[in-house]
Design a protein around this motif. Structure first.
Motif, PDB file in Angstrom:
ATOM      1  N   PHE A 106      -4.432  -1.414 -10.010  1.00 51.80           N
ATOM      2  CA  PHE A 106      -5.497  -2.407 -10.137  1.00 51.80           C
ATOM      3  C   PHE A 106      -6.563  -2.027  -9.122  1.00 51.80           C
ATOM      4  O   PHE A 106      -6.252  -1.733  -7.961  1.00 51.80           O
ATOM      5  CB  PHE A 106      -4.965  -3.813  -9.853  1.00 51.80           C
ATOM      6  N   LEU A 107      -7.833  -2.024  -9.547  1.00 48.81           N
ATOM      7  CA  LEU A 107      -8.946  -1.641  -8.671  1.00 48.81           C
ATOM      8  C   LEU A 107      -9.737  -2.883  -8.302  1.00 48.81           C
ATOM      9  O   LEU A 107     -10.255  -3.586  -9.176  1.00 48.81           O
ATOM     10  CB  LEU A 107      -9.855  -0.626  -9.351  1.00 48.81           C
ATOM     11  N   LEU A 108      -9.866  -3.158  -7.009  1.00 46.35           N
ATOM     12  CA  LEU A 108     -10.481  -4.394  -6.533  1.00 46.35           C
ATOM     13  C   LEU A 108     -11.574  -4.087  -5.520  1.00 46.35           C
ATOM     14  O   LEU A 108     -11.334  -3.407  -4.521  1.00 46.35           O
ATOM     15  CB  LEU A 108      -9.412  -5.280  -5.893  1.00 46.35           C
ATOM     16  N   GLY A 109     -12.786  -4.604  -5.771  1.00 44.51           N
ATOM     17  CA  GLY A 109     -13.858  -4.499  -4.796  1.00 44.51           C
ATOM     18  C   GLY A 109     -14.931  -3.502  -5.183  1.00 44.51           C
ATOM     19  O   GLY A 109     -14.991  -3.012  -6.305  1.00 44.51           O
ATOM     20  N   GLY A 110     -15.783  -3.207  -4.212  1.00 44.90           N
ATOM     21  CA  GLY A 110     -16.917  -2.329  -4.460  1.00 44.90           C
ATOM     22  C   GLY A 110     -18.094  -3.103  -5.030  1.00 44.90           C
ATOM     23  O   GLY A 110     -18.013  -4.301  -5.314  1.00 44.90           O
ATOM     24  N   ALA A 111     -19.211  -2.404  -5.212  1.00 39.71           N
ATOM     25  CA  ALA A 111     -20.386  -3.023  -5.808  1.00 39.71           C
ATOM     26  C   ALA A 111     -20.133  -3.305  -7.287  1.00 39.71           C
ATOM     27  O   ALA A 111     -19.194  -2.770  -7.890  1.00 39.71           O
ATOM     28  CB  ALA A 111     -21.599  -2.105  -5.633  1.00 39.71           C
ATOM     29  N   GLU A 112     -20.995  -4.116  -7.869  1.00 40.57           N
ATOM     30  CA  GLU A 112     -20.825  -4.493  -9.273  1.00 40.57           C
ATOM     31  C   GLU A 112     -20.781  -3.252 -10.165  1.00 40.57           C
ATOM     32  O   GLU A 112     -21.638  -2.383 -10.083  1.00 40.57           O
ATOM     33  CB  GLU A 112     -21.976  -5.401  -9.719  1.00 40.57           C
ATOM     34  N   ALA A 165     -11.156  -2.243  -2.061  1.00 37.34           N
ATOM     35  CA  ALA A 165     -12.360  -1.672  -1.446  1.00 37.34           C
ATOM     36  C   ALA A 165     -13.198  -2.788  -0.846  1.00 37.34           C
ATOM     37  O   ALA A 165     -14.268  -3.130  -1.350  1.00 37.34           O
ATOM     38  CB  ALA A 165     -13.155  -0.881  -2.479  1.00 37.34           C
ATOM     39  N   PHE A 166     -12.695  -3.373   0.255  1.00 41.16           N
ATOM     40  CA  PHE A 166     -13.394  -4.452   0.947  1.00 41.16           C
ATOM     41  C   PHE A 166     -14.025  -3.976   2.252  1.00 41.16           C
ATOM     42  O   PHE A 166     -14.689  -4.749   2.921  1.00 41.16           O
ATOM     43  CB  PHE A 166     -12.435  -5.602   1.264  1.00 41.16           C
ATOM     44  N   VAL A 190      -8.988   1.123   0.546  1.00 41.19           N
ATOM     45  CA  VAL A 190      -9.417   2.500   0.238  1.00 41.19           C
ATOM     46  C   VAL A 190     -10.857   2.807   0.618  1.00 41.19           C
ATOM     47  O   VAL A 190     -11.366   3.889   0.322  1.00 41.19           O
ATOM     48  CB  VAL A 190      -9.199   2.829  -1.258  1.00 41.19           C
ATOM     49  N   GLY A 191     -11.555   1.866   1.248  1.00 38.82           N
ATOM     50  CA  GLY A 191     -12.903   2.140   1.717  1.00 38.82           C
ATOM     51  C   GLY A 191     -13.847   2.552   0.601  1.00 38.82           C
ATOM     52  O   GLY A 191     -13.957   1.883  -0.433  1.00 38.82           O
ATOM     53  N   ALA A 192     -14.513   3.687   0.799  1.00 37.72           N
ATOM     54  CA  ALA A 192     -15.509   4.165  -0.165  1.00 37.72           C
ATOM     55  C   ALA A 192     -14.897   4.955  -1.310  1.00 37.72           C
ATOM     56  O   ALA A 192     -15.637   5.515  -2.127  1.00 37.72           O
ATOM     57  CB  ALA A 192     -16.545   5.019   0.556  1.00 37.72           C
ATOM     58  N   SER A 193     -13.578   4.996  -1.405  1.00 33.93           N
ATOM     59  CA  SER A 193     -12.936   5.853  -2.407  1.00 33.93           C
ATOM     60  C   SER A 193     -13.335   5.482  -3.835  1.00 33.93           C
ATOM     61  O   SER A 193     -13.492   6.357  -4.688  1.00 33.93           O
ATOM     62  CB  SER A 193     -11.412   5.785  -2.267  1.00 33.93           C
ATOM     63  N   LEU A 194     -13.502   4.193  -4.137  1.00 38.11           N
ATOM     64  CA  LEU A 194     -13.909   3.814  -5.484  1.00 38.11           C
ATOM     65  C   LEU A 194     -15.299   4.330  -5.803  1.00 38.11           C
ATOM     66  O   LEU A 194     -15.592   4.721  -6.940  1.00 38.11           O
ATOM     67  CB  LEU A 194     -13.854   2.293  -5.661  1.00 38.11           C
TER      68      LEU A 194
END
Length: 274
Positions: A106-112, A165-166, A190-194
């Protein structure tokens, strides 16, 4: 699993990248809620500034060295760390292995739109991979009902891995605070990984990564945002080198963490929202 090596007070587990992947897959298949941490130089500095992170590091299944300076510093120890294990590499390794084992991230966070774009690319790269879901909470404090819905959405998806990615240290604090409610076998910030996966941010060429200059490449792309952060990291590194050298001269093989007395403990509630 090898005994942790303490670098600047943080318990790093000596692992190669393939060993880390196997250890993470074992956690995923065990099914019990857990998290691990990929700690770079910036996270090490944050740990010294905010003592609450020390207990989070201790509760982690393991802490991986995501920074060349940490690997270099470990060479003062009896058991040096074998290599840097970058979270931005692990996300690809773990999704490839998840596809082979029928596990779902599951991928959570990052910009829209970033999580959705990253999910599409990962599923294209690794046939058979099924992303359990994505979510991009707004960049503001969530209302209690919004917060509960987000956790319920993740629980309903029943992922085996949760990539958050918060940002640091918000991601680590959020995972630690809600680990049992989330119920996910493996969680990691994961930081900037996404952004890298989605292609929104270019990663340094391989030859730049190999000479441990990825930080300089990223600085060239975002000087205004990363300049002050990297300056603080450099001052922290010089301080740690001076401490390690003094310890070495005194015949000590491992350094105790240095935390200045006037540092304010980070308030967990400031990081409760996504």
């Amino acid at each position: 699993m090898s005994k942790p090596v303490r670098i600047w007070g943080i318990p790093f587990t000596p692992m190669t990248r393939p060993q880390a992947v196997e250890a993470i897959m074992a956690l995923a298949e065990a099914g019990r809620p857990s998290y691990f941490i990929t700690a770079n130089l910036h996270y090490a500095m944050l740990t010294h500034q905010h003592p609450v992170l020390g207990s989070i590091n201790e509760r982690a299944a393991f802490v991986l060295a995501d920074g060349a300076p940490i690997v270099w510093a470990s060479r003062w120890q009896r058991t040096p760390l074998p290599e840097r294990v970058a979270g931005s590499d692990l996300i690809f390794d773990l999704c490839e292995e998840a596809a082979a084992r029928g596990l779902r991230p599951f991928l959570l966070g990052g910009a829209e739109g970033v999580a959705e774009a990253a999910a599409r690319r990962l599923e294209a790269l690794y046939p058979g991979l099924r992303v359990a879901g994505t979510a991009c909470p707004p960049h503001r404090d969530l209302e209690e009902e919004e917060f509960d819905r987000l956790i319920a959405r993740i629980r309903e998806a029943q992922p085996d891995l949760l990539f958050v990615a918060f940002g640091q240290p918000k991601g680590e604090l959020w995972i630690d605070s809600h680990l049992e409610r989330l119920g996910v076998p493996v969680c990691v910030q994961v930081g900037a990984s996404l952004d890298f996966v989605a292609g929104r941010v270019r990663r340094a060429p391989l030859w730049v990564q190999r000479i441990s200059m990825e930080w300089a490449y990223r600085l060239s792309l975002e000087p205004r945002r990363l300049g002050p952060r990297y300056a603080s990291n450099a001052l922290f590194l010089l301080r740690m080198i001076a401490h390690d050298l003094a310890s070495w001269n005194q015949g000590e093989r491992s350094a105790r963490p240095i935390v200045s007395g006037d540092v304010l403990e980070l308030k967990r509630e400031e990081f409760e929202t996504g």
